[in-house]
Motif scaffolding. Structure first.
Motif, PDB file in Angstrom:
ATOM      1  N   SER A  89      42.722  19.145  38.004  1.00 28.03           N
ATOM      2  CA  SER A  89      44.176  19.053  38.159  1.00 28.03           C
ATOM      3  C   SER A  89      44.644  19.754  39.432  1.00 28.03           C
ATOM      4  O   SER A  89      45.424  19.205  40.206  1.00 28.03           O
ATOM      5  CB  SER A  89      44.885  19.659  36.956  1.00 28.03           C
ATOM      6  OG  SER A  89      44.644  18.916  35.801  1.00 28.03           O
ATOM      7  N   VAL A  90      44.151  20.972  39.649  1.00 32.44           N
ATOM      8  CA  VAL A  90      44.550  21.738  40.837  1.00 32.44           C
ATOM      9  C   VAL A  90      44.104  21.039  42.108  1.00 32.44           C
ATOM     10  O   VAL A  90      44.811  21.037  43.116  1.00 32.44           O
ATOM     11  CB  VAL A  90      43.996  23.182  40.755  1.00 32.44           C
ATOM     12  CG1 VAL A  90      44.134  23.902  42.069  1.00 32.44           C
ATOM     13  CG2 VAL A  90      44.704  23.947  39.650  1.00 32.44           C
ATOM     14  N   LEU A  91      42.944  20.417  42.068  1.00 35.03           N
ATOM     15  CA  LEU A  91      42.428  19.718  43.258  1.00 35.03           C
ATOM     16  C   LEU A  91      42.986  18.307  43.403  1.00 35.03           C
ATOM     17  O   LEU A  91      42.629  17.592  44.334  1.00 35.03           O
ATOM     18  CB  LEU A  91      40.903  19.685  43.221  1.00 35.03           C
ATOM     19  CG  LEU A  91      40.208  21.045  43.322  1.00 35.03           C
ATOM     20  CD1 LEU A  91      38.693  20.887  43.183  1.00 35.03           C
ATOM     21  CD2 LEU A  91      40.559  21.748  44.610  1.00 35.03           C
ATOM     22  N   GLY A  92      43.834  17.887  42.452  1.00 37.59           N
ATOM     23  CA  GLY A  92      44.414  16.549  42.518  1.00 37.59           C
ATOM     24  C   GLY A  92      43.454  15.453  42.141  1.00 37.59           C
ATOM     25  O   GLY A  92      43.603  14.312  42.586  1.00 37.59           O
ATOM     26  N   LEU A  93      42.481  15.764  41.295  1.00 34.51           N
ATOM     27  CA  LEU A  93      41.468  14.779  40.901  1.00 34.51           C
ATOM     28  C   LEU A  93      41.613  14.307  39.466  1.00 34.51           C
ATOM     29  O   LEU A  93      40.817  13.505  39.000  1.00 34.51           O
ATOM     30  CB  LEU A  93      40.066  15.383  41.090  1.00 34.51           C
ATOM     31  CG  LEU A  93      39.744  15.893  42.496  1.00 34.51           C
ATOM     32  CD1 LEU A  93      38.414  16.628  42.509  1.00 34.51           C
ATOM     33  CD2 LEU A  93      39.731  14.732  43.479  1.00 34.51           C
ATOM     34  N   ALA A  94      42.608  14.815  38.765  1.00 32.79           N
ATOM     35  CA  ALA A  94      42.770  14.448  37.341  1.00 32.79           C
ATOM     36  C   ALA A  94      43.837  13.399  37.177  1.00 32.79           C
ATOM     37  O   ALA A  94      44.738  13.273  37.941  1.00 32.79           O
ATOM     38  CB  ALA A  94      43.115  15.677  36.522  1.00 32.79           C
ATOM     39  N   PHE A 113      37.315  30.683  26.720  1.00 29.46           N
ATOM     40  CA  PHE A 113      37.822  29.398  27.166  1.00 29.46           C
ATOM     41  C   PHE A 113      36.819  28.293  26.899  1.00 29.46           C
ATOM     42  O   PHE A 113      35.629  28.521  26.771  1.00 29.46           O
ATOM     43  CB  PHE A 113      38.193  29.420  28.647  1.00 29.46           C
ATOM     44  CG  PHE A 113      37.188  30.135  29.511  1.00 29.46           C
ATOM     45  CD1 PHE A 113      37.475  31.384  30.010  1.00 29.46           C
ATOM     46  CD2 PHE A 113      35.975  29.559  29.828  1.00 29.46           C
ATOM     47  CE1 PHE A 113      36.558  32.050  30.812  1.00 29.46           C
ATOM     48  CE2 PHE A 113      35.057  30.215  30.630  1.00 29.46           C
ATOM     49  CZ  PHE A 113      35.355  31.475  31.120  1.00 29.46           C
ATOM     50  N   ASP A 114      37.342  27.108  26.815  1.00 31.79           N
ATOM     51  CA  ASP A 114      36.546  25.910  26.592  1.00 31.79           C
ATOM     52  C   ASP A 114      36.173  25.348  27.961  1.00 31.79           C
ATOM     53  O   ASP A 114      37.012  25.259  28.855  1.00 31.79           O
ATOM     54  CB  ASP A 114      37.390  24.902  25.793  1.00 31.79           C
ATOM     55  CG  ASP A 114      36.630  23.682  25.374  1.00 31.79           C
ATOM     56  OD1 ASP A 114      35.705  23.256  26.093  1.00 31.79           O
ATOM     57  OD2 ASP A 114      36.970  23.122  24.318  1.00 31.79           O
ATOM     58  N   VAL A 115      34.935  24.950  28.111  1.00 31.62           N
ATOM     59  CA  VAL A 115      34.445  24.400  29.376  1.00 31.62           C
ATOM     60  C   VAL A 115      35.303  23.208  29.810  1.00 31.62           C
ATOM     61  O   VAL A 115      35.650  23.072  30.982  1.00 31.62           O
ATOM     62  CB  VAL A 115      32.962  23.984  29.250  1.00 31.62           C
ATOM     63  CG1 VAL A 115      32.502  23.227  30.475  1.00 31.62           C
ATOM     64  CG2 VAL A 115      32.098  25.204  29.022  1.00 31.62           C
ATOM     65  N   ASP A 116      35.683  22.377  28.869  1.00 33.85           N
ATOM     66  CA  ASP A 116      36.500  21.204  29.206  1.00 33.85           C
ATOM     67  C   ASP A 116      37.850  21.601  29.796  1.00 33.85           C
ATOM     68  O   ASP A 116      38.381  20.917  30.673  1.00 33.85           O
ATOM     69  CB  ASP A 116      36.717  20.329  27.967  1.00 33.85           C
ATOM     70  CG  ASP A 116      35.431  19.694  27.468  1.00 33.85           C
ATOM     71  OD1 ASP A 116      34.507  19.495  28.287  1.00 33.85           O
ATOM     72  OD2 ASP A 116      35.349  19.395  26.261  1.00 33.85           O
ATOM     73  N   VAL A 117      38.405  22.710  29.328  1.00 35.09           N
ATOM     74  CA  VAL A 117      39.684  23.189  29.852  1.00 35.09           C
ATOM     75  C   VAL A 117      39.522  23.621  31.307  1.00 35.09           C
ATOM     76  O   VAL A 117      40.366  23.313  32.157  1.00 35.09           O
ATOM     77  CB  VAL A 117      40.224  24.353  28.991  1.00 35.09           C
ATOM     78  CG1 VAL A 117      41.433  25.006  29.649  1.00 35.09           C
ATOM     79  CG2 VAL A 117      40.576  23.858  27.600  1.00 35.09           C
ATOM     80  N   ILE A 118      38.433  24.315  31.608  1.00 33.07           N
ATOM     81  CA  ILE A 118      38.196  24.751  32.989  1.00 33.07           C
ATOM     82  C   ILE A 118      38.013  23.546  33.909  1.00 33.07           C
ATOM     83  O   ILE A 118      38.615  23.474  34.977  1.00 33.07           O
ATOM     84  CB  ILE A 118      36.970  25.677  33.066  1.00 33.07           C
ATOM     85  CG1 ILE A 118      37.223  26.941  32.257  1.00 33.07           C
ATOM     86  CG2 ILE A 118      36.650  26.027  34.517  1.00 33.07           C
ATOM     87  CD1 ILE A 118      36.005  27.787  32.062  1.00 33.07           C
ATOM     88  N   VAL A 119      37.193  22.600  33.492  1.00 34.24           N
ATOM     89  CA  VAL A 119      36.947  21.404  34.314  1.00 34.24           C
ATOM     90  C   VAL A 119      38.254  20.650  34.552  1.00 34.24           C
ATOM     91  O   VAL A 119      38.553  20.251  35.679  1.00 34.24           O
ATOM     92  CB  VAL A 119      35.878  20.495  33.669  1.00 34.24           C
ATOM     93  CG1 VAL A 119      35.766  19.169  34.407  1.00 34.24           C
ATOM     94  CG2 VAL A 119      34.525  21.201  33.624  1.00 34.24           C
ATOM     95  N   LEU A 120      39.062  20.483  33.509  1.00 36.63           N
ATOM     96  CA  LEU A 120      40.337  19.783  33.656  1.00 36.63           C
ATOM     97  C   LEU A 120      41.287  20.553  34.574  1.00 36.63           C
ATOM     98  O   LEU A 120      41.962  19.953  35.416  1.00 36.63           O
ATOM     99  CB  LEU A 120      40.982  19.557  32.290  1.00 36.63           C
ATOM    100  CG  LEU A 120      42.304  18.806  32.308  1.00 36.63           C
ATOM    101  CD1 LEU A 120      42.141  17.426  32.945  1.00 36.63           C
ATOM    102  CD2 LEU A 120      42.853  18.669  30.894  1.00 36.63           C
ATOM    103  N   ALA A 121      41.325  21.878  34.431  1.00 37.78           N
ATOM    104  CA  ALA A 121      42.190  22.688  35.297  1.00 37.78           C
ATOM    105  C   ALA A 121      41.772  22.566  36.756  1.00 37.78           C
ATOM    106  O   ALA A 121      42.617  22.390  37.641  1.00 37.78           O
ATOM    107  CB  ALA A 121      42.153  24.150  34.854  1.00 37.78           C
ATOM    108  N   VAL A 122      40.480  22.632  37.016  1.00 40.48           N
ATOM    109  CA  VAL A 122      39.971  22.494  38.390  1.00 40.48           C
ATOM    110  C   VAL A 122      40.344  21.122  38.943  1.00 40.48           C
ATOM    111  O   VAL A 122      40.858  20.998  40.055  1.00 40.48           O
ATOM    112  CB  VAL A 122      38.455  22.734  38.447  1.00 40.48           C
ATOM    113  CG1 VAL A 122      37.872  22.295  39.788  1.00 40.48           C
ATOM    114  CG2 VAL A 122      38.135  24.199  38.187  1.00 40.48           C
TER     115      VAL A 122
END
Length: 104
Positions: free
Chosen positions: A99-104, A88-97
């Motif tokens: 998004s799930v936390l409602g911060l994106a 996985f790409d680090v950017d994908v993980i950060v974006l997923a986190v």
């Protein structure tokens, strides 16, 4: 780790005992959970979390090399909030986190 650089506090657990200990420290905002653990199946850990009265509402993103359609569906059916396959790409993980936390 990259998540700490983004300002997130992290707890690490590599097996069933460490997961239990980390969750007893307090309810996290999010769990990143691998399917393949040395002494446990991540899907089983997820199912147990979803059955627990306190842990059932914690968002869980599965992170795994198990990328088959069946594995993804199994994780989502068990209650995973998201599913990221390795590599996985680090950017994908950060974006997923975020998004799930409602911060994106």
């Amino acid at each position: 780790m990259f998540m700490q650089m983004e300002g997130y506090e992290m707890r690490f657990a590599g097996n069933r005992e460490e997961i239990t200990a980390a969750l007893r420290l307090g309810k996290p905002d999010l769990v990143l959970l691998d399917v393949t653990l040395p002494d446990a199946d991540g899907f089983d850990v997820l199912v147990r979390m979803r059955q627990h009265p306190v842990l059932k509402t914690i968002p869980v993103i599965m992170m795994t090399a198990k990328a088959s359609r069946e594995a993804v569906l199994k994780g989502l059916a068990a209650g995973a909030t998201g599913y990221i396959t390795k590599p996985f790409d680090v950017d994908v993980i950060v974006l997923a986190v975020k998004s799930v936390l409602g911060l994106a």
